[in-house]
Write a protein that holds these residues in place. Structure first.
Motif, PDB file in Angstrom:
ATOM      1  N   ILE A 125       0.819  -1.216   0.000  1.00  0.00           N
ATOM      2  CA  ILE A 125       0.000   0.000   0.000  1.00  0.00           C
ATOM      3  C   ILE A 125       0.857   1.273   0.000  1.00  0.00           C
ATOM      4  CG2 ILE A 125      -2.033  -1.064   1.016  1.00  0.00           C
ATOM      5  CD1 ILE A 125      -1.181  -0.024   3.707  1.00  0.00           C
ATOM      6  N   HIS A 126       2.159   1.105  -0.280  1.00  0.00           N
ATOM      7  CA  HIS A 126       3.098   2.222  -0.460  1.00  0.00           C
ATOM      8  C   HIS A 126       3.270   3.079   0.795  1.00  0.00           C
ATOM      9  CE1 HIS A 126       3.278   1.223  -4.670  1.00  0.00           C
ATOM     10  NE2 HIS A 126       1.963   1.269  -4.742  1.00  0.00           N
ATOM     11  N   VAL A 127       3.275   2.435   1.962  1.00  0.00           N
ATOM     12  CA  VAL A 127       3.570   3.137   3.204  1.00  0.00           C
ATOM     13  C   VAL A 127       5.084   3.224   3.400  1.00  0.00           C
ATOM     14  CG1 VAL A 127       3.316   3.032   5.727  1.00  0.00           C
ATOM     15  CG2 VAL A 127       1.391   2.497   4.257  1.00  0.00           C
ATOM     16  N   THR A 128       5.807   2.231   2.904  1.00  0.00           N
ATOM     17  CA  THR A 128       7.262   2.220   3.020  1.00  0.00           C
ATOM     18  C   THR A 128       7.904   2.216   1.637  1.00  0.00           C
ATOM     19  OG1 THR A 128       9.157   1.083   4.004  1.00  0.00           O
ATOM     20  CG2 THR A 128       7.427  -0.316   3.125  1.00  0.00           C
ATOM     21  N   ASN A 129       9.109   2.760   1.574  1.00  0.00           N
ATOM     22  CA  ASN A 129       9.831   2.735   0.307  1.00  0.00           C
ATOM     23  C   ASN A 129      11.131   1.944   0.427  1.00  0.00           C
ATOM     24  OD1 ASN A 129      11.187   4.513   1.894  1.00  0.00           O
ATOM     25  ND2 ASN A 129      11.042   6.245   0.491  1.00  0.00           N
ATOM     26  N   LEU A 130      11.294   1.186   1.505  1.00  0.00           N
ATOM     27  CA  LEU A 130      12.463   0.315   1.675  1.00  0.00           C
ATOM     28  C   LEU A 130      12.373  -0.873   0.730  1.00  0.00           C
ATOM     29  CD1 LEU A 130      13.004  -0.189   5.520  1.00  0.00           C
ATOM     30  CD2 LEU A 130      14.614   0.783   3.923  1.00  0.00           C
ATOM     31  N   ASP A 131      13.481  -1.205   0.101  1.00  0.00           N
ATOM     32  CA  ASP A 131      13.486  -2.446  -0.667  1.00  0.00           C
ATOM     33  C   ASP A 131      13.680  -3.609   0.324  1.00  0.00           C
ATOM     34  OD1 ASP A 131      16.685  -3.323  -1.203  1.00  0.00           O
ATOM     35  OD2 ASP A 131      16.287  -1.238  -0.632  1.00  0.00           O
ATOM     36  N   PHE A 132      13.455  -4.826  -0.142  1.00  0.00           N
ATOM     37  CA  PHE A 132      13.423  -5.974   0.760  1.00  0.00           C
ATOM     38  C   PHE A 132      14.772  -6.216   1.427  1.00  0.00           C
ATOM     39  CE2 PHE A 132      13.285 -10.516   1.841  1.00  0.00           C
ATOM     40  CZ  PHE A 132      12.159 -10.499   2.652  1.00  0.00           C
ATOM     41  N   MET A 133      15.867  -6.091   0.708  1.00  0.00           N
ATOM     42  CA  MET A 133      17.184  -6.336   1.302  1.00  0.00           C
ATOM     43  C   MET A 133      17.527  -5.277   2.356  1.00  0.00           C
ATOM     44  SD  MET A 133      17.963  -9.184   0.261  1.00  0.00           S
ATOM     45  CE  MET A 133      19.508  -9.323   1.103  1.00  0.00           C
TER      46      MET A 133
END
Length: 172
Positions: A125-133
């Motif tokens: 839902i685009h609350v975070t912009n961190l990639d998975f790693m």
């Protein structure tokens, strides 16, 4: 009095999580690490393991809703994930032996599922912009280490308390 012991314990863990976040040093695991204590959820998982699926899921739903109302803008993430993971843990425990080491490992697995589930929902839902790693490095590992230490400290008292509670339920 015994009927109020579990809700008071979980309410204490709920409040203790926020106190821990507020008063713990920010650089505990290094610069810009995100540490999420899941003391309440660890207690719920131990309740599910040592008392039973029904009690674990009911308490997980109640405190998941409370967690969503107090801390999260979106109601439903923890309300869904807490009972769902407790249900999965109860199914896992049908296969495994119920002892403190297995409870520790299964609880850590449940906390890992919770962390990944919350990250995926936030990413969806685009609350975070961190990639998975980056999530794994900055939040996942420090969170698992903190919660592993908590489970090592509180696991045996939880086990004893919940076994006594299960015995008193069987006696009624």
């Amino acid at each position: 009095m015994k009927k109020f012991l579990l809700p008071l314990l979980f309410l204490f863990l709920f409040i203790f999580e926020s106190l821990y976040v507020q008063y713990s040093p920010a650089e505990m695991f290094g610069h810009n690490r995100i540490i999420a204590p899941h003391f309440l959820f660890a207690g719920l998982l131990f309740l599910t393991i040592f008392v039973g699926k029904k009690h674990g899921i009911i308490y997980a739903a109640i405190f998941g809703l409370l967690f969503d109302i107090v801390y999260i803008e979106i109601i439903g993430i923890y309300l869904f994930l807490f009972p769902f993971i407790c249900y999965l843990v109860s199914k896992i425990m049908h296969i495994m032996q119920t002892n403190i080491v297995i409870a520790f490992l299964v609880s850590l697995f449940g906390i890992a599922l919770l962390e990944v589930g919350v990250y995926e929902m936030d990413h969806l839902i685009h609350v975070t912009n961190l990639d998975f790693m980056s999530f794994i490095k900055l939040r996942f590992y420090p969170t698992l280490i903190l919660n592993a230490v908590f489970i090592i400290i509180a696991g045996y008292p939880f086990k004893r308390l919940f076994e006594k509670h299960a015995e008193s339920l069987r006696a009624e």
